[in-house]
Design an enzyme around this catalytic site. Structure first.
Site, short mmCIF file in Angstrom:
data_model
loop_
_atom_site.label_atom_id
_atom_site.label_comp_id
_atom_site.label_asym_id
_atom_site.label_seq_id
_atom_site.Cartn_x
_atom_site.Cartn_y
_atom_site.Cartn_z
N ALA A 12 3.09 19.02 9.65
CA ALA A 12 3.29 17.99 8.62
C ALA A 12 4.77 17.65 8.44
O ALA A 12 5.20 17.30 7.36
CB ALA A 12 2.70 18.46 7.30
N ARG A 18 5.58 4.66 12.02
CA ARG A 18 4.72 3.48 12.14
C ARG A 18 4.19 2.99 10.79
O ARG A 18 3.67 1.89 10.68
CB ARG A 18 3.56 3.78 13.10
CG ARG A 18 4.00 3.86 14.55
CD ARG A 18 3.00 4.56 15.44
NE ARG A 18 3.07 6.03 15.33
CZ ARG A 18 2.34 6.86 16.06
NH1 ARG A 18 1.47 6.40 16.94
NH2 ARG A 18 2.46 8.18 15.90
N LYS A 25 4.70 10.64 5.86
CA LYS A 25 3.33 10.21 6.15
C LYS A 25 2.26 11.04 5.44
O LYS A 25 1.34 10.49 4.83
CB LYS A 25 3.09 10.26 7.66
CG LYS A 25 1.63 10.00 8.04
CD LYS A 25 1.46 9.56 9.45
CE LYS A 25 1.80 10.65 10.45
NZ LYS A 25 1.50 10.20 11.82
N GLY A 81 9.11 17.54 18.05
CA GLY A 81 7.78 17.40 18.65
C GLY A 81 6.80 18.46 18.19
O GLY A 81 7.17 19.47 17.57
N GLY A 104 -1.30 17.07 10.02
CA GLY A 104 -1.44 16.78 8.59
C GLY A 104 -1.94 15.38 8.31
O GLY A 104 -2.16 15.01 7.17
N ASN A 380 -15.36 1.72 -41.73
CA ASN A 380 -15.29 0.43 -41.05
C ASN A 380 -13.84 -0.08 -41.08
O ASN A 380 -13.24 -0.18 -42.14
CB ASN A 380 -16.21 -0.58 -41.75
CG ASN A 380 -16.31 -1.87 -40.94
OD1 ASN A 380 -17.16 -2.01 -40.07
ND2 ASN A 380 -15.40 -2.80 -41.22
N ASN A 389 2.61 3.13 -36.69
CA ASN A 389 2.83 4.57 -36.54
C ASN A 389 4.26 4.89 -36.11
O ASN A 389 4.67 6.03 -36.13
CB ASN A 389 1.85 5.15 -35.51
CG ASN A 389 1.98 4.51 -34.14
OD1 ASN A 389 2.31 3.34 -34.03
ND2 ASN A 389 1.74 5.30 -33.11
N TYR A 390 5.02 3.87 -35.75
CA TYR A 390 6.36 4.10 -35.18
C TYR A 390 7.38 3.37 -36.03
O TYR A 390 7.25 2.17 -36.28
CB TYR A 390 6.36 3.56 -33.74
CG TYR A 390 7.64 3.80 -33.00
CD1 TYR A 390 8.18 5.07 -32.89
CD2 TYR A 390 8.32 2.75 -32.38
CE1 TYR A 390 9.35 5.30 -32.19
CE2 TYR A 390 9.49 2.95 -31.67
CZ TYR A 390 10.00 4.23 -31.58
OH TYR A 390 11.16 4.44 -30.87
C1 UD1 Z 1 -0.73 13.49 18.46
C2 UD1 Z 1 -1.04 14.07 19.84
C3 UD1 Z 1 -2.08 13.17 20.52
C4 UD1 Z 1 -3.33 13.06 19.65
C5 UD1 Z 1 -2.96 12.57 18.25
C6 UD1 Z 1 -4.18 12.67 17.33
C7 UD1 Z 1 1.01 15.17 20.62
C8 UD1 Z 1 2.20 15.03 21.52
N1 UD1 Z 1 0.17 14.12 20.62
O1 UD1 Z 1 -0.13 12.21 18.66
O2 UD1 Z 1 -2.46 13.75 21.77
O3 UD1 Z 1 -4.26 12.17 20.23
O4 UD1 Z 1 -1.94 13.41 17.69
O5 UD1 Z 1 -3.90 12.17 16.08
O6 UD1 Z 1 0.86 16.15 19.97
N2 UD1 Z 1 4.70 16.70 13.63
C9 UD1 Z 1 5.52 17.75 13.26
N3 UD1 Z 1 6.69 17.94 13.89
C10 UD1 Z 1 7.12 17.15 14.91
C11 UD1 Z 1 6.28 16.08 15.32
C12 UD1 Z 1 5.07 15.89 14.66
O7 UD1 Z 1 5.20 18.50 12.33
O8 UD1 Z 1 8.20 17.40 15.45
C13 UD1 Z 1 3.43 16.51 12.93
C14 UD1 Z 1 3.32 15.15 12.29
O9 UD1 Z 1 3.77 15.19 10.95
C15 UD1 Z 1 1.82 14.86 12.35
C16 UD1 Z 1 1.36 15.66 13.55
O10 UD1 Z 1 2.39 16.57 13.87
O11 UD1 Z 1 1.14 15.31 11.20
C17 UD1 Z 1 1.09 14.76 14.74
O12 UD1 Z 1 2.24 14.00 15.03
P1 UD1 Z 1 2.16 12.45 15.34
O13 UD1 Z 1 3.53 11.93 15.53
O14 UD1 Z 1 1.29 11.78 14.37
O15 UD1 Z 1 1.45 12.52 16.76
P2 UD1 Z 1 0.59 11.38 17.49
O16 UD1 Z 1 1.52 10.44 18.14
O17 UD1 Z 1 -0.39 10.82 16.57
CA CA Z 2 -0.91 11.04 14.42
#
Ligand code: UD1
Ligand code: CA
Length: 484
Positions: A12, A18, A25, A81, A104, A380, A389-390
């Site tokens: 999360a 996006r 998010k 990532g 998340g 009534n 009141n204020y």
């Molecule tokens: C990800 C998957 C994809 C899958 C999709 C489903 C990867 C590379 N891709 O893509 O295969 O189909 O979810 O919804 O995993 N997050 C972190 N730290 C980070 C990056 C992301 O905690 O460094 C968390 C985000 O907050 C999010 C979740 O990981 O809750 C997924 O990240 P997001 O960027 O939404 O991945 P997708 O592009 O949707």
């Molecule tokens: Ca996602």
């Protein structure tokens, strides 16, 4: 089957570019809750030894939501990532052997689905088990590449798909079970070999398969469970689905709804049998409604508690208020926090209440403001009654006894008390308490001037100055005289 070897990791930390939002998010809401709260709640019944949230963007706020539902958080800063997020969580997992990992932002996941996936992972002795979904529009998701009916070869991200792979419609939900002693070495072999220079957890799945470890994929029975919220449109769609689930569950419990798709109900709301909800009603927060109530069109109830046989006429707003059995309110009433209408009380149109108790069978039928007020039973309150009141600095109480009659257009200047059975004359400005059984009257005495009107008409017909103008002229000359 022991569950104490299980830890849950919820990813999360991401910003959610996006969504084009200043808010992280997972804090966005759908179906009446933050996305991440839905996910934590779906995991809770699994009774894992630990639930760890990886937080980054708006870490404090996200951690606060996690704490509310008993999860701990670790900070991922910067976010490199989903694979990197897992590495950051590693220390917090302690001696857990299996980790269930969830994003998340996929709030529609259900506990039964997670339970079944975990069971399959254990019984299959897998290194990884991926929850997949078969969807009609797979765009935006990673695709599951299979090497056999049951085994997975790799997960390919959208940006890395070959033309042929683009046709695959089995997507990765981002929900996995990992056997941790297998995951860590595989994750160590992953490189940030993509345009975002991120470590993808999906690549660790491919590494495990390449190392001939068992990687399973289970298809979610309902593909909506894999819906991730990357855009505002996704959020709207997820919200719509949650609302539909909630309405169905209340209808199953015996609640009637007209044009149900126009009715919005938060997850914690309850309603009793034979209650009817008209179009455009919103029931929010912890609202509880008894049996045989009617909530008419356009009314919004938030943290309201209603007894049985209550009628809320159209276009009322009821917030943090209690309405006991047989109460009728509205149309167009606004009940603010701390309102308590006792059995059979009536509050009519264009009435506002705040911290107000209205006794059994009492009536406040029209155009009234009651603030910091206690009204006894069977009293009534006339149209246009205002409790002042204020005083510009503090709030003061008004206490009105039982069986009282307050005449129309009365102002009650608090603090003030009206005793049991008293009358207050219409148009009064009441500054002092009225004893029980007394009449309180506080207004200018009426003066009638006989034959005044016909005299004025005669003057006008004669073309003379009108009576009021002549009076003004007289006043002016008197003032001049005084100045001299
Ligand atoms: C990800 C998957 C994809 C899958 C999709 C489903 C990867 C590379 N891709 O893509 O295969 O189909 O979810 O919804 O995993 N997050 C972190 N730290 C980070 C990056 C992301 O905690 O460094 C968390 C985000 O907050 C999010 C979740 O990981 O809750 C997924 O990240 P997001 O960027 O939404 O991945 P997708 O592009 O949707
Ligand atoms: Ca996602």
């Amino acid at each position: 089957m022991s569950v104490n070897d299980l830890a849950i990791v919820i990813l999360a930390a991401g910003k959610g570019t996006r969504l084009k939002s200043s808010q992280a998010k997972v804090l966005h809401r759908a179906g009446g809750r933050a996305l991440v709260e839905h996910v934590v709640r779906a995991c809770a019944p699994l009774k894992a030894r630990k639930v760890v949230l990886v937080v980054g963007h708006q870490a404090e706020q996200v951690s606060a939501v996690a704490e509310l539902v008993g999860a701990e958080s670790v900070l991922q800063q910067p976010q490199r990532g989903t694979g990197h997020a897992m590495q950051v969580a590693r220390r917090a997992l302690g001696s857990a052997k299996i980790a269930m990992v969830l994003p998340g932002d996929a709030p529609l996941i259900r506990t039964e689905t997670l339970r079944a996936m975990l069971a399959a992972h254990r019984s299959g002795n897998a290194a990884a088990t991926v929850l997949s979904a078969v969807v009609s529009d797979p765009s935006g998701y990673g695709r599951v590449l299979r090497k056999s009916e049951t085994a997975v070869q790799a997960i390919v991200e959208e940006s890395q798909l070959t033309g042929e792979q683009r046709e695959l419609n089995e997507i990765n939900s981002s929900i996995y079970c990992f056997t941790l002693e297998k995951l860590w070495p595989a994750l160590a072999r992953v490189t940030p070999n993509n345009k975002h220079r991120e470590l993808y957890l999906t690549d660790a799945v491919g590494e495990l398969a390449a190392a001939r470890e068992t990687v399973l994929a289970r298809v979610a029975a309902d593909p909506r469970e894999a819906l991730g919220c990357n855009t505002r449109a996704d959020l709207a769609e997820v919200d719509r689905i949650f609302r539909e689930w909630k309405r169905s569950s209340l209808m199953n419990d015996g609640v009637s709804m007209q044009l149900p798709e126009t009715i919005l109900i938060d997850p914690d709301v309850t309603a009793g049998e034979d209650t009817v909800l008209e179009p455009g009603v919103q029931l929010l927060g912890k609202t509880k409604i008894g049996e045989r109530c009617i909530i008419r069109t356009g009314s919004v109830l938030s943290d309201a508690v209603l007894g049985d046989d209550v009628v809320v006429e159209p276009h009322c707003v009821v917030v943090q208020s209690r309405l006991d059995d047989g109460v009728v309110v509205g149309p167009f009433a606004r009940l603010r926090p701390g309102t308590h209408l006792k059995d059979g009380a009536r509050v009519g149109n264009f009435v506002e209440t705040k911290k107000a108790v209205v006794g059994e069978g009492a009536k406040v039928p029209h155009l009234t403001y009651l603030g910091d007020t206690h009204v006894g039973p069977k009293t009534n309150i006339g149209a246009g009654t205002i409790t002042c009141n204020y005083d510009g600095a503090g709030k003061h109480p008004t206490t009105i006894g039982k069986g009282v009659f307050i005449g129309s257009n009365t102002t009650l200047i608090a603090p003030v008390r009206i005793g049991d059975g008293a009358y207050v004359a219409a148009g009064s400005a009441i500054t002092e308490s009225v004893p029980p059984d007394a009449l309180g009257i506080a207004r200018g005495r009426q003066v009638n001037k006989p034959r005044w009107a016909s005299r004025r008409r005669r003057e006008l017909a004669a073309g003379g100055k009108s009576a009021p103008r002549r009076r003004k002229a007289k006043l002016r000359s008197r003032k001049k005289a005084r100045r001299r």
